[in-house]
Scaffold this motif. Structure first.
Motif, PDB file in Angstrom:
ATOM      1  N   LEU A  20       0.529  -2.901   3.276  1.00  0.00           N
ATOM      2  CA  LEU A  20       0.027  -4.131   2.686  1.00  0.00           C
ATOM      3  C   LEU A  20       0.960  -5.310   2.962  1.00  0.00           C
ATOM      4  O   LEU A  20       0.506  -6.448   3.102  1.00  0.00           O
ATOM      5  CB  LEU A  20      -0.156  -3.957   1.175  1.00  0.00           C
ATOM      6  N   GLY A  21       2.250  -5.024   3.056  1.00  0.00           N
ATOM      7  CA  GLY A  21       3.213  -6.082   3.320  1.00  0.00           C
ATOM      8  C   GLY A  21       3.085  -6.683   4.708  1.00  0.00           C
ATOM      9  O   GLY A  21       3.617  -7.769   4.979  1.00  0.00           O
ATOM     10  N   ARG A  22       2.355  -6.012   5.606  1.00  0.00           N
ATOM     11  CA  ARG A  22       2.167  -6.510   6.971  1.00  0.00           C
ATOM     12  C   ARG A  22       0.824  -7.223   7.135  1.00  0.00           C
ATOM     13  O   ARG A  22       0.462  -7.614   8.239  1.00  0.00           O
ATOM     14  CB  ARG A  22       2.272  -5.347   7.962  1.00  0.00           C
ATOM     15  N   ILE A  23       0.078  -7.360   6.035  1.00  0.00           N
ATOM     16  CA  ILE A  23      -1.229  -8.020   6.072  1.00  0.00           C
ATOM     17  C   ILE A  23      -1.149  -9.304   5.251  1.00  0.00           C
ATOM     18  O   ILE A  23      -0.895  -9.271   4.048  1.00  0.00           O
ATOM     19  CB  ILE A  23      -2.330  -7.102   5.504  1.00  0.00           C
ATOM     20  N   LYS A  24      -1.376 -10.443   5.879  1.00  0.00           N
ATOM     21  CA  LYS A  24      -1.229 -11.725   5.190  1.00  0.00           C
ATOM     22  C   LYS A  24      -2.351 -11.958   4.174  1.00  0.00           C
ATOM     23  O   LYS A  24      -2.103 -12.329   3.028  1.00  0.00           O
ATOM     24  CB  LYS A  24      -1.199 -12.869   6.210  1.00  0.00           C
ATOM     25  N   HIS A  25      -3.605 -11.776   4.617  1.00  0.00           N
ATOM     26  CA  HIS A  25      -4.742 -12.092   3.755  1.00  0.00           C
ATOM     27  C   HIS A  25      -5.723 -10.919   3.721  1.00  0.00           C
ATOM     28  O   HIS A  25      -6.064 -10.371   4.771  1.00  0.00           O
ATOM     29  CB  HIS A  25      -5.464 -13.348   4.247  1.00  0.00           C
ATOM     30  N   PHE A  49      -7.708   5.008   4.343  1.00  0.00           N
ATOM     31  CA  PHE A  49      -8.054   4.042   5.388  1.00  0.00           C
ATOM     32  C   PHE A  49      -7.144   2.815   5.357  1.00  0.00           C
ATOM     33  O   PHE A  49      -7.027   2.105   6.355  1.00  0.00           O
ATOM     34  CB  PHE A  49      -9.507   3.602   5.245  1.00  0.00           C
ATOM     35  N   VAL A  50      -6.532   2.539   4.217  1.00  0.00           N
ATOM     36  CA  VAL A  50      -5.583   1.427   4.149  1.00  0.00           C
ATOM     37  C   VAL A  50      -4.181   1.886   4.530  1.00  0.00           C
ATOM     38  O   VAL A  50      -3.547   1.332   5.422  1.00  0.00           O
ATOM     39  CB  VAL A  50      -5.579   0.785   2.747  1.00  0.00           C
ATOM     40  N   GLN A  51      -3.703   2.932   3.887  1.00  0.00           N
ATOM     41  CA  GLN A  51      -2.291   3.292   4.057  1.00  0.00           C
ATOM     42  C   GLN A  51      -2.006   4.102   5.311  1.00  0.00           C
ATOM     43  O   GLN A  51      -0.898   4.039   5.860  1.00  0.00           O
ATOM     44  CB  GLN A  51      -1.782   4.059   2.832  1.00  0.00           C
ATOM     45  N   ASP A  52      -2.983   4.868   5.821  1.00  0.00           N
ATOM     46  CA  ASP A  52      -2.719   5.755   6.955  1.00  0.00           C
ATOM     47  C   ASP A  52      -3.207   5.209   8.290  1.00  0.00           C
ATOM     48  O   ASP A  52      -2.958   5.819   9.329  1.00  0.00           O
ATOM     49  CB  ASP A  52      -3.364   7.135   6.721  1.00  0.00           C
ATOM     50  N   VAL A  53      -3.919   4.094   8.279  1.00  0.00           N
ATOM     51  CA  VAL A  53      -4.384   3.496   9.535  1.00  0.00           C
ATOM     52  C   VAL A  53      -3.306   2.537  10.052  1.00  0.00           C
ATOM     53  O   VAL A  53      -2.750   1.751   9.298  1.00  0.00           O
ATOM     54  CB  VAL A  53      -5.722   2.752   9.331  1.00  0.00           C
ATOM     55  N   MET A  54      -3.030   2.610  11.342  1.00  0.00           N
ATOM     56  CA  MET A  54      -1.999   1.765  11.951  1.00  0.00           C
ATOM     57  C   MET A  54      -2.571   0.372  12.230  1.00  0.00           C
ATOM     58  O   MET A  54      -2.876   0.014  13.368  1.00  0.00           O
ATOM     59  CB  MET A  54      -1.486   2.418  13.234  1.00  0.00           C
ATOM     60  N   TRP A  55      -2.700  -0.420  11.166  1.00  0.00           N
ATOM     61  CA  TRP A  55      -3.265  -1.759  11.311  1.00  0.00           C
ATOM     62  C   TRP A  55      -2.287  -2.703  12.007  1.00  0.00           C
ATOM     63  O   TRP A  55      -2.707  -3.652  12.668  1.00  0.00           O
ATOM     64  CB  TRP A  55      -3.626  -2.327   9.937  1.00  0.00           C
ATOM     65  N   GLY A  56      -1.004  -2.452  11.844  1.00  0.00           N
ATOM     66  CA  GLY A  56      -0.020  -3.359  12.429  1.00  0.00           C
ATOM     67  C   GLY A  56       0.060  -4.667  11.655  1.00  0.00           C
ATOM     68  O   GLY A  56      -0.367  -4.773  10.504  1.00  0.00           O
ATOM     69  N   GLU A  57       0.596  -5.673  12.292  1.00  0.00           N
ATOM     70  CA  GLU A  57       0.703  -6.996  11.675  1.00  0.00           C
ATOM     71  C   GLU A  57      -0.654  -7.697  11.767  1.00  0.00           C
ATOM     72  O   GLU A  57      -1.167  -7.922  12.860  1.00  0.00           O
ATOM     73  CB  GLU A  57       1.762  -7.836  12.396  1.00  0.00           C
ATOM     74  N   PRO A 107     -16.044  -0.854  -4.201  1.00  0.00           N
ATOM     75  CA  PRO A 107     -15.378  -2.153  -4.395  1.00  0.00           C
ATOM     76  C   PRO A 107     -14.233  -2.089  -5.399  1.00  0.00           C
ATOM     77  O   PRO A 107     -13.205  -2.759  -5.217  1.00  0.00           O
ATOM     78  CB  PRO A 107     -16.501  -3.080  -4.871  1.00  0.00           C
ATOM     79  N   LEU A 108     -14.376  -1.274  -6.442  1.00  0.00           N
ATOM     80  CA  LEU A 108     -13.304  -1.151  -7.435  1.00  0.00           C
ATOM     81  C   LEU A 108     -12.057  -0.545  -6.797  1.00  0.00           C
ATOM     82  O   LEU A 108     -10.942  -1.072  -6.948  1.00  0.00           O
ATOM     83  CB  LEU A 108     -13.769  -0.294  -8.610  1.00  0.00           C
ATOM     84  N   SER A 109     -12.231   0.552  -6.073  1.00  0.00           N
ATOM     85  CA  SER A 109     -11.095   1.193  -5.424  1.00  0.00           C
ATOM     86  C   SER A 109     -10.472   0.295  -4.369  1.00  0.00           C
ATOM     87  O   SER A 109      -9.238   0.258  -4.214  1.00  0.00           O
ATOM     88  CB  SER A 109     -11.538   2.524  -4.782  1.00  0.00           C
ATOM     89  N   THR A 110     -11.301  -0.456  -3.646  1.00  0.00           N
ATOM     90  CA  THR A 110     -10.786  -1.360  -2.616  1.00  0.00           C
ATOM     91  C   THR A 110      -9.887  -2.425  -3.222  1.00  0.00           C
ATOM     92  O   THR A 110      -8.763  -2.661  -2.757  1.00  0.00           O
ATOM     93  CB  THR A 110     -11.944  -2.020  -1.856  1.00  0.00           C
ATOM     94  N   LEU A 111     -10.346  -3.090  -4.272  1.00  0.00           N
ATOM     95  CA  LEU A 111      -9.551  -4.141  -4.898  1.00  0.00           C
ATOM     96  C   LEU A 111      -8.281  -3.576  -5.523  1.00  0.00           C
ATOM     97  O   LEU A 111      -7.203  -4.174  -5.422  1.00  0.00           O
ATOM     98  CB  LEU A 111     -10.378  -4.875  -5.950  1.00  0.00           C
ATOM     99  N   GLN A 112      -8.375  -2.414  -6.157  1.00  0.00           N
ATOM    100  CA  GLN A 112      -7.198  -1.818  -6.772  1.00  0.00           C
ATOM    101  C   GLN A 112      -6.180  -1.379  -5.722  1.00  0.00           C
ATOM    102  O   GLN A 112      -4.973  -1.480  -5.939  1.00  0.00           O
ATOM    103  CB  GLN A 112      -7.603  -0.635  -7.654  1.00  0.00           C
ATOM    104  N   THR A 113      -6.669  -0.892  -4.583  1.00  0.00           N
ATOM    105  CA  THR A 113      -5.764  -0.461  -3.518  1.00  0.00           C
ATOM    106  C   THR A 113      -5.092  -1.650  -2.853  1.00  0.00           C
ATOM    107  O   THR A 113      -3.884  -1.637  -2.581  1.00  0.00           O
ATOM    108  CB  THR A 113      -6.526   0.359  -2.457  1.00  0.00           C
ATOM    109  N   LEU A 114      -5.848  -2.718  -2.601  1.00  0.00           N
ATOM    110  CA  LEU A 114      -5.296  -3.892  -1.922  1.00  0.00           C
ATOM    111  C   LEU A 114      -4.435  -4.751  -2.839  1.00  0.00           C
ATOM    112  O   LEU A 114      -3.599  -5.516  -2.363  1.00  0.00           O
ATOM    113  CB  LEU A 114      -6.429  -4.735  -1.333  1.00  0.00           C
ATOM    114  N   GLY A 115      -4.653  -4.643  -4.133  1.00  0.00           N
ATOM    115  CA  GLY A 115      -3.830  -5.374  -5.078  1.00  0.00           C
ATOM    116  C   GLY A 115      -4.382  -6.738  -5.446  1.00  0.00           C
ATOM    117  O   GLY A 115      -5.418  -7.177  -4.927  1.00  0.00           O
TER     118      GLY A 115
END
Length: 292
Positions: free
Chosen positions: A34-39, A139-147, A163-171
């Motif tokens: 998440l720290g490598r994703i701006k928006h 799909f968020v933490q294990d995928v190599m999204w990069g910067e 949608p609930l899990s998505t928002l909670q996972t992304l913060g």
């Protein structure tokens, strides 16, 4: 931050960050991603059939064509349509030891969807909530999204597990883009999505009124065959930004069926310019402050 109440070093509110000294390896991995994703932009709607996946896909494509690094995550477990919309059906991500590589659409746009992992697109996915929640986090933490400049997430309709899990996972920094059509019956359902985002602790970036007017394929004029203005009225009522209207255009459906994103091939049309107006505030988002 995402919930980490199971960590011995979690904050009192259940959140977790490196500052709290979290010793949960999965949470550390998630926060690093998440720290490598701006928006983070989560596209959702309380109503099905409003063109949400088409809007999400074209937002991601337009942002990538503007030179931004973009990830498009399809979390519609029961009806993943992004692979078809981008002509990526049959593609498979490379899966390694605890990592997955997203499927590239272009040098600036990478895509992940359950549709890439199903052996047959006719196969029904019969999963209960906990399994879907686990997949979304993976799909968020294990995928190599990069910067990434943007991660755009296409959610199924409603205010359920995905949608609930998505928002909670992304913060809490993730923002909702709510899609509606002009009719009152759609706006009534979509109104629940607006309140849902706030109750989860996130903010609504804005509301999009899709299928607002019909673009005549012969003369190019826009005709209001449905009621118009419902999305704008809802935005005023909720005190959130109205991102704009996207007309009903036969070329949008044709582009989706053929797997060629509308914003890739028809950017200079009436509908293309309407979509660009919707996307403009996203391009204007300030970069988040750097941590550390």
């Amino acid at each position: 931050m995402s919930d980490c109440s199971g960590c011995a070093s979690a904050a009192p509110d259940g959140s977790c960050s490196s500052a709290n000294g979290c010793d949960n390896p999965e949470e550390i991995k998630l926060q690093k991603t998440l720290g490598r994703i701006k928006h983070k932009i989560v596209v959702m709607s309380g109503k099905g059939g409003v063109g949400k996946s088409t809007v999400a896909t074209n937002i991601a494509v337009a942002l990538s064509l503007a030179g931004k690094k973009v990830g498009l995550l399809d979390v519609d477990v029961h009806g993943p349509s992004v692979p078809r919309l981008l002509s990526l059906k049959g593609k498979q991500p490379h899966i390694g030891d605890e990592i997955m590589e997203p499927v590239p659409w272009s040098k600036n746009l990478s895509v992940m969807s359950l549709g890439f992992l199903l052996p047959d697109d006719r196969q029904a996915v019969i999963w209960r909530g906990p399994v879907k929640i686990g997949l979304i986090k993976q799909f968020v933490q294990d995928v190599m999204w990069g910067e990434l400049d943007y991660l755009v997430v296409d959610c199924p309709p409603g205010t359920g597990d995905e949608p609930l899990s998505t928002l909670q996972t992304l913060g809490p920094t993730a923002m909702g883009v709510i899609v509606t059509t002009p009719q009152g019956v759609a706006v009534d359902d979509v109104r629940r999505s607006v309140s849902f985002v706030g109750e989860v602790g996130n903010r609504v970036l804005g509301i999009v009124e899709n299928m607002s007017g019909f673009v005549c394929p012969d003369c190019g004029a826009v005709h209001d065959i449905f009621k118009s203005g419902g999305g704008e009225e809802l935005a005023k009522e909720a005190g959130v930004r109205f991102l704009g209207r996207i007309p009903l255009d036969p070329e949008v459906a044709t582009s989706g069926d053929e797997g060629f994103p509308f914003m890739k091939v028809h950017r200079d049309t009436i509908t293309g310019k309407a979509m660009e107006k919707v996307i403009a505030p996203m391009l204007e988002l300030p970069d988040p402050p750097k941590v550390g």
